[in-house]
Design an enzyme around this catalytic site. Structure first.
Site, PDB file in Angstrom:
ATOM      1  N   SER A 111       0.353  -1.429  -0.152  1.00  0.00           N
ATOM      2  CA  SER A 111       0.141   0.155   0.292  1.00  0.00           C
ATOM      3  C   SER A 111       0.289   0.905  -0.385  1.00  0.00           C
ATOM      4  CB  SER A 111      -0.488  -0.170   0.902  1.00  0.00           C
ATOM      5  OG  SER A 111      -1.664   0.972   0.853  1.00  0.00           O
TER       6      SER A 111
ATOM      7  N   ASP B 264       4.395   2.405   2.198  1.00  0.00           N
ATOM      8  CA  ASP B 264       4.745   1.738   3.270  1.00  0.00           C
ATOM      9  C   ASP B 264       6.464   1.692   3.148  1.00  0.00           C
ATOM     10  OD1 ASP B 264       2.038   0.876   3.819  1.00  0.00           O
ATOM     11  OD2 ASP B 264       2.120  -0.266   3.296  1.00  0.00           O
TER      12      ASP B 264
ATOM     13  N   HIS C  93       0.059   3.515  -4.872  1.00  0.00           N
ATOM     14  CA  HIS C  93      -1.731   4.058  -5.690  1.00  0.00           C
ATOM     15  C   HIS C  93      -2.387   3.241  -6.415  1.00  0.00           C
ATOM     16  CE1 HIS C  93       0.335   7.597  -3.436  1.00  0.00           C
ATOM     17  NE2 HIS C  93      -0.801   8.128  -3.736  1.00  0.00           N
TER      18      HIS C  93
ATOM     19  N   LYS D  24       8.996  -0.443   8.961  1.00  0.00           N
ATOM     20  CA  LYS D  24       8.716   0.821  10.486  1.00  0.00           C
ATOM     21  C   LYS D  24       8.580   0.406  11.386  1.00  0.00           C
ATOM     22  CE  LYS D  24       6.418   3.651   6.775  1.00  0.00           C
ATOM     23  NZ  LYS D  24       5.531   4.776   5.571  1.00  0.00           N
TER      24      LYS D  24
ATOM     25  N   GLY E 191     -47.383  -7.743 -63.484  1.00  0.00           N
ATOM     26  CA  GLY E 191     -47.594  -6.478 -64.043  1.00  0.00           C
ATOM     27  C   GLY E 191     -48.196  -5.687 -63.592  1.00  0.00           C
TER      28      GLY E 191
ATOM     29  N   SER F 212     -47.365 -13.921 -54.511  1.00  0.00           N
ATOM     30  CA  SER F 212     -47.015 -14.049 -53.814  1.00  0.00           C
ATOM     31  C   SER F 212     -49.317 -14.649 -54.162  1.00  0.00           C
ATOM     32  CB  SER F 212     -47.190 -14.243 -52.841  1.00  0.00           C
ATOM     33  OG  SER F 212     -46.573 -13.039 -51.902  1.00  0.00           O
TER      34      SER F 212
HETATM   35  N1  LIG Z   1       9.657   5.524  10.617  1.00  0.00           N
HETATM   36  C1  LIG Z   1      10.036   5.216   9.356  1.00  0.00           C
HETATM   37  N2  LIG Z   1       9.467   5.124   8.399  1.00  0.00           N
HETATM   38  C2  LIG Z   1       9.254   5.270   6.810  1.00  0.00           C
HETATM   39  C3  LIG Z   1      10.087   3.745   7.489  1.00  0.00           C
HETATM   40  N3  LIG Z   1      10.115   3.300   5.535  1.00  0.00           N
HETATM   41  C4  LIG Z   1       9.801   4.979   5.325  1.00  0.00           C
HETATM   42  N4  LIG Z   1       9.365   5.470   5.769  1.00  0.00           N
HETATM   43  C5  LIG Z   1       8.652   6.465   5.416  1.00  0.00           C
HETATM   44  O1  LIG Z   1       7.359   6.473   4.476  1.00  0.00           O
HETATM   45  C6  LIG Z   1       7.061   7.034   3.848  1.00  0.00           C
HETATM   46  C7  LIG Z   1       7.105   6.522   2.565  1.00  0.00           C
HETATM   47  O2  LIG Z   1       8.491   5.521   2.677  1.00  0.00           O
HETATM   48  P1  LIG Z   1       7.941   6.058  -0.086  1.00  0.00           P
HETATM   49  O3  LIG Z   1       9.390   4.997   0.213  1.00  0.00           O
HETATM   50  O4  LIG Z   1       8.166   6.752  -0.473  1.00  0.00           O
HETATM   51  O5  LIG Z   1       6.539   4.676   0.126  1.00  0.00           O
HETATM   52  P2  LIG Z   1       6.287   4.055  -1.074  1.00  0.00           P
HETATM   53  O6  LIG Z   1       5.630   2.275  -0.010  1.00  0.00           O
HETATM   54  O7  LIG Z   1       7.190   3.813  -2.039  1.00  0.00           O
HETATM   55  O8  LIG Z   1       5.493   4.831  -1.335  1.00  0.00           O
HETATM   56  P3  LIG Z   1       4.636   4.285  -2.913  1.00  0.00           P
HETATM   57  O9  LIG Z   1       5.171   4.413  -3.911  1.00  0.00           O
HETATM   58  O10 LIG Z   1       4.318   6.106  -3.302  1.00  0.00           O
HETATM   59  O11 LIG Z   1       3.592   3.966  -2.261  1.00  0.00           O
HETATM   60  C8  LIG Z   1       8.953   8.008   3.761  1.00  0.00           C
HETATM   61  O12 LIG Z   1       8.574   8.889   4.534  1.00  0.00           O
HETATM   62  C9  LIG Z   1       9.198   6.765   3.865  1.00  0.00           C
HETATM   63  O13 LIG Z   1      10.861   8.273   4.531  1.00  0.00           O
HETATM   64  C10 LIG Z   1      10.731   3.129   8.223  1.00  0.00           C
HETATM   65  O14 LIG Z   1      10.846   1.942   8.490  1.00  0.00           O
HETATM   66  N5  LIG Z   1      10.118   3.892   9.048  1.00  0.00           N
END
Ligand SMILES: Nc1nc2c(ncn2[C@@H]2O[C@H](COP(=O)(O)OP(=O)(O)OP(=O)(O)O)[C@@H](O)[C@H]2O)c(=O)[nH]1
Ligand SMILES: [Mg+2]
Lengths: 297, 634
Positions: free
Chosen positions: B36, B39, B118, B170, B475, B546
């Site tokens: 998503s 993420d 997205h 994260k 005719g 006919s």
């Molecule tokens: N705290 C934390 N933030 C994270 C981590 N990984 C990514 N982020 C943050 O999450 C946000 C989105 O990260 P992206 O890597 O752009 O996410 P994405 O999945 O590629 O997003 P889309 O491609 O637009 O769907 C950014 O602000 C990142 O810095 C993590 O391990 N920890």
């Protein structure tokens, strides 16, 4: 099981054959660099025993290295393919050059020149040797990259490209740039040149050459068109080039690598990217994307 | 921003020849990151590239500058910016299109596709997934499994990605809490099972901090499994079973440099081949043998799956682009109707019944998709009724192509069972399809009625099907009036057809004479033809004497109620006989012609025709106008 180079080779050949089967009038953009050399070699393989059924197009800027012009003519001759050399007449007339005109030089000679040549000869598909590892907007581009009537690339609405199915349909006036080397890296290119013994411009290997420094780049004095400052004398250095473009815009590397293994060794150790030596690529971020939207290949 | 420096690959450069040798024989893994929005997909790949020394000094400098102005990390390094290379992506901090990046380790080479989260850009995600061997599905530990996580998992499974890694990202935000990780991975396990993902590895990670990316993290001491990179390096690449299957190569291009050489070029999609092997050409089924495997380096003694080759054949058989060269004993089928799973990729929804181009292998054919059997709700996995597929819909529908094509079900071979649909007007790629199995047309005989019916055909012509049945004495002026009617209708852009004794008796009814039985059969056949033509959406003008009410009623009953319009051309016998254009009345009077209507055979006047034309009162123009008025009445 195929090695990764064999897979890349097979993919490129497959792509080229798709184009020849579906295009009205294809052409191969040939810039005389190492990627062009690999692309041409693959074309010979793809269509053997026939000669590749399309001409080579060199969009010339008038400012390439002399060694490049020499190799270009030899290569076209060896391949028995038609070579079209196109120079934008307007750029020629206005004497557009890299010293006075900066970005306009690339725009007029390369971008406009390319568009004019494609329109003039009515080529509807053009092979280019660009790779996705070169630059971050390239990394986003499809293998079959669609262009509208004005040759514009719309990065926000690229056609989906699934499996190895390429949609080559287009309306009149529209065209497609096709990149058979999309998935190759710089290292793959070197390794393939090495394995296949492909002829490349000697400037890729180091030699003792006359140079001057301009804007932090080492520029080779390839002919006397380069303006020297009062009392300035070219300095001889042992240099080679990682990429080749217009000589006044291409920075050299100080290097002792005289053959491919040595070049590869240096490539593995280097701390900078391939395009760093190109003055035109040092524009602000997004510039390649903009150039491509304007029709740059 | 300290701490991030460029690291060279010094160890590899010691013995360059050995390095090259090893590098040349590395295997290749193609993988994607998906899941998503936000993420952390792009961040994870940026991190992987950095850790595997693929980010050069100048790029790193650029990255730290960009991170300050465009980053989402308060000025700290934002690895996602390495991937999000389009201006629009950097502006919005999201991924729009797939980025392909490359890196290698001592064990393997990798091509990674960073796909957008997205929903709007699902088509770009599918583009990346279609060629992947492995998918890393990311979940934000704070948000859990979302609709897009499910959609991507479903798509990944659908297109046949074999290996799946669940990266719970994260973890730094939950203090590397084991429970939070377990909760998400067990929740995902339940969903995965439902969609047929039996196995996956779950890894707790922090993409920004680099935990469990290349090596195992101390922060998650409770986790004993491998890091992301360790999984990528060691996952088993059963370089497809395609290798062991029967030989098959779709012909891409016929190589004819001169009249002595005819080579067939293509990429082998399964099996292997040696010169002399017996092969079959599909769809014709002709049998021949391979004489040579031609190549730039000289003839080869073996070719196998994955290679692009050129073959010559022993016999002069008909074979061109789109046909297949296969082992004589093979697994391919030939059909023109399939049950397929489709992924719709265009803003403009599917129009069932409309023609699209379909590309399967090198073959481009015309295809019609019937009304979907169902759409799949990726959340509940329910099958929901659907009249069409909209952007990003996934569902099942029947596809019919205009000629039989060789294929294999998608699960058996991606290259032989995957296709794209192309809009014939815009030339966009609007859908992707996976063949499940062939349908025999006979099993599906109702299909044609369902989709393109008589109303439909008439509607295309912008008219209502009708039969104007002109009856009257020889005719009486039937042919003259019928001609006038047809001409006027044609001028109005209507699609008509004129049936009369001449064009019927010379062809279809050549075998019939003038006995009563034959006359009835004649009219019956005319009626059937008129009926087919109304099914085709035409306005039929039929002019036949006919003379018997029974046969006219027979025709009326064949035609759909309301569409049969009886036109009585009422000309008194005396006037018809006086005109006698063809001299037939004279012959009948003299006895030369037997059974002539009005003379020695009766004419039964219609009791209540839709239209009665009294030719003694109105002229041809007026008569035609009168008929047309009724014909076009809706
Ligand atoms: N705290 C934390 N933030 C994270 C981590 N990984 C990514 N982020 C943050 O999450 C946000 C989105 O990260 P992206 O890597 O752009 O996410 P994405 O999945 O590629 O997003 P889309 O491609 O637009 O769907 C950014 O602000 C990142 O810095 C993590 O391990 N920890
Ligand atoms: Mg992203």
């Amino acid at each position: 099981m195929l090695t990764h180079l064999e897979r890349l080779e097979s993919e490129a050949i497959h792509i080229m054959r798709e184009v020849v089967a579906e295009a009205n009038k294809p052409v191969m953009l040939y810039s005389v660099g190492k990627d062009s050399a690999v692309m041409l070699h693959l074309a010979k393989k793809a269509f053997y025993p026939e000669v590749p059924p399309f001409p080579l197009l060199h969009v010339d800027t008038n400012w390439k290295f002399r060694d490049m012009y020499k190799l270009r003519n030899e290569v076209a001759n060896d391949a028995a393919m038609d070579l079209i050399v196109y120079q934008n007449p307007e750029a020629k007339e206005k004497n557009i050059n890299p010293f006075e005109h900066g970005a306009l030089h690339t725009h007029m000679w390369k971008t406009e020149g390319l568009k004019q040549a494609l329109d003039l000869y009515k080529f509807d598909v053009a092979f280019g040797g660009a790779r996705r590892d070169e630059e971050k907007s390239r990394a986003k581009e499809r293998v079959f990259s669609f262009r509208n009537k004005q040759h514009r690339w719309d990065p926000k609405s690229q056609r989906p490209e699934l499996w190895s199915l390429y949609n080559a349909l287009k309306s009149k006036g529209e065209s497609i740039r096709v990149f058979p080397l999309s998935n190759w890296t710089e290292l793959d290119i070197w390794q393939y040149i090495y394995l296949e013994g492909i002829k490349i411009v000697p400037l890729y290997f180091s030699a003792y050459r006359p140079t001057v420094e301009r804007d932090g780049l080492i520029i080779m004095v390839d002919d006397d068109r380069i303006p020297l400052m009062k009392n300035e004398k070219p300095i001889f250095r042992t240099i080679r080039f990682r990429t080749l473009g217009c000589y006044p815009l291409t920075g050299a590397l100080v290097s002792k690598a005289k053959n491919i293994p040595e070049v590869i060794k240096e490539t593995l150790l280097t701390a900078s990217s391939e395009r760093q030596g190109r003055a035109i690529d040092l524009d602000p971020a997004g510039s390649m994307e903009m150039k491509k939207q304007q029709g740059y290949f | 921003m300290t701490g991030y420096i460029y690291k060279t690959d010094a160890s590899n450069s010691q013995d360059i020849e050995a390095y090259l040798q090893a590098h040349q024989h590395k295997s290749l893994l193609r993988f994607i990151t998906c899941g998503s929005v936000d993420d952390g997909k792009s961040t994870l790949i940026g991190r992987l590239l950095y850790e595997s020394k693929m980010i050069f000094e100048d790029q790193l400098e650029q990255l730290s500058a960009d991170s300050k102005t465009k980053g989402t990390q308060n000025g700290n390094i934002d690895f996602a910016l390495l991937l999000d290379g389009l201006a629009a992506e950097r502006e919005q901090g999201i991924t729009i299109d797939v980025a392909y990046r490359f890196f290698s380790t001592d064990k393997r080479k990798f091509i990674v596709a960073d796909t957008p989260g997205h929903e709007q850009y699902t088509r770009n995600m599918v583009t990346g997934a279609s060629t992947a061997d492995l998918a890393v599905i990311l979940v934000d530990v704070c948000k859990g499994v979302l609709t897009q996580t499910r959609r991507h998992s479903y798509l990944v499974k659908l297109v046949g990605v074999k290996n799946i890694v669940l990266a719970v990202n994260k973890m730094d935000l939950v203090d590397y809490d084991q429970e939070a990780f377990e909760k998400i991975s067990s929740g995902y396990r339940a969903f995965a099972k439902e969609i047929g993902i039996e196995e996956f590895s779950a890894v707790p990670i922090s993409a920004t901090n680099g935990e469990n990316i290349t090596k195992c993290s101390e922060k998650t001491s409770w986790y004993s499994g491998p890091s992301i990179l360790e999984i990528l390096e060691n996952v088993n690449l059963e370089q497809s079973k395609a290798q062991e299957d029967a030989f098959c190569m779709p012909v891409q291009w016929v190589n004819r440099p001169n009249s002595d050489f005819r080579g067939f070029a293509g990429k082998i999609v399964s099996g292997s081949l040696v010169p002399g092997d017996k092969v079959s050409i599909l769809p014709s089924g002709k049998i021949t043998a391979v004489s040579k495997i031609v190549s730039f380096e000289g003839p080869k003694n073996k070719a196998f799956s994955g290679q692009s080759v050129t073959l010559t054949l022993k016999d002069q058989v008909d074979c061109s682009r789109g046909q297949m060269i296969t082992a004589a004993e093979n697994f391919l089928q030939v059909a023109d109707q399939f049950e397929t799973t489709m992924i719709w990729l265009d803003e403009e929804a599917l129009m069932p019944g409309r023609s699209y181009y379909l590309k399967i292998g090198p073959q481009l054919v015309t295809a019609v998709v019937s009304e979907p059997k169902y759409e799949i709700n990726v959340n509940s996995l329910e099958h929901i009724a659907a009249k069409t597929f909209k952007l990003n819909s996934i569902g099942v529908a029947t596809v019919t192509v205009d000629r039989a094509v060789p294929f294999a079900p998608y699960h058996k071979n991606r290259e032989l069972g995957g296709f794209i649909l192309i809009d014939q007007v815009t030339n966009s790629t609007v859908g992707a399809g996976l063949i499940k199995f062939a349908l025999r047309r006979s099993q599906n005989i109702h299909w044609q009625e369902l989709d393109v019916d008589r109303e439909n055909r008439a509607k295309i012509k912008n008219q209502k099907p009708r039969v104007a049945w002109l009856t009257g004495l020889s005719g009486s002026g039937k042919t003259t009036i019928a001609n006038a009617v047809e001409k006027k209708l044609a001028n109005m852009g209507r699609h008509t057809f004129f049936l009369d004794g001449d064009n019927m008796r010379h062809g279809l009814n050549k075998d019939l004479g003038f006995t009563d039985a034959d006359r009835i059969e004649n009219i019956r056949r005319v009626g059937e033809v008129a009926k087919l033509m109304t099914d085709a959406g035409l306005i039929v003008i039929a002019a036949f004497i006919s003379p018997f009410r029974a046969e006219r009623r027979m025709v009326r009953e064949m035609i759909k109620p309301g569409e049969f319009i009886e036109v009585f051309i009422d000309t008194p016998l005396s006037i018809a006989e006086a005109r006698d254009v063809k001299g037939l009345y004279a012959k009948a009077r003299s006895g030369e012609l037997k059974n002539f209507t009005g003379i020695d055979s009766p004419y039964e006047k219609p009791h209540c025709p839709e239209i009665r034309i009294d030719t003694t009162r109105i002229d041809i123009e007026e008569a035609a106008e009168k008929i047309i008025k009724i014909l076009l009445k809706t």
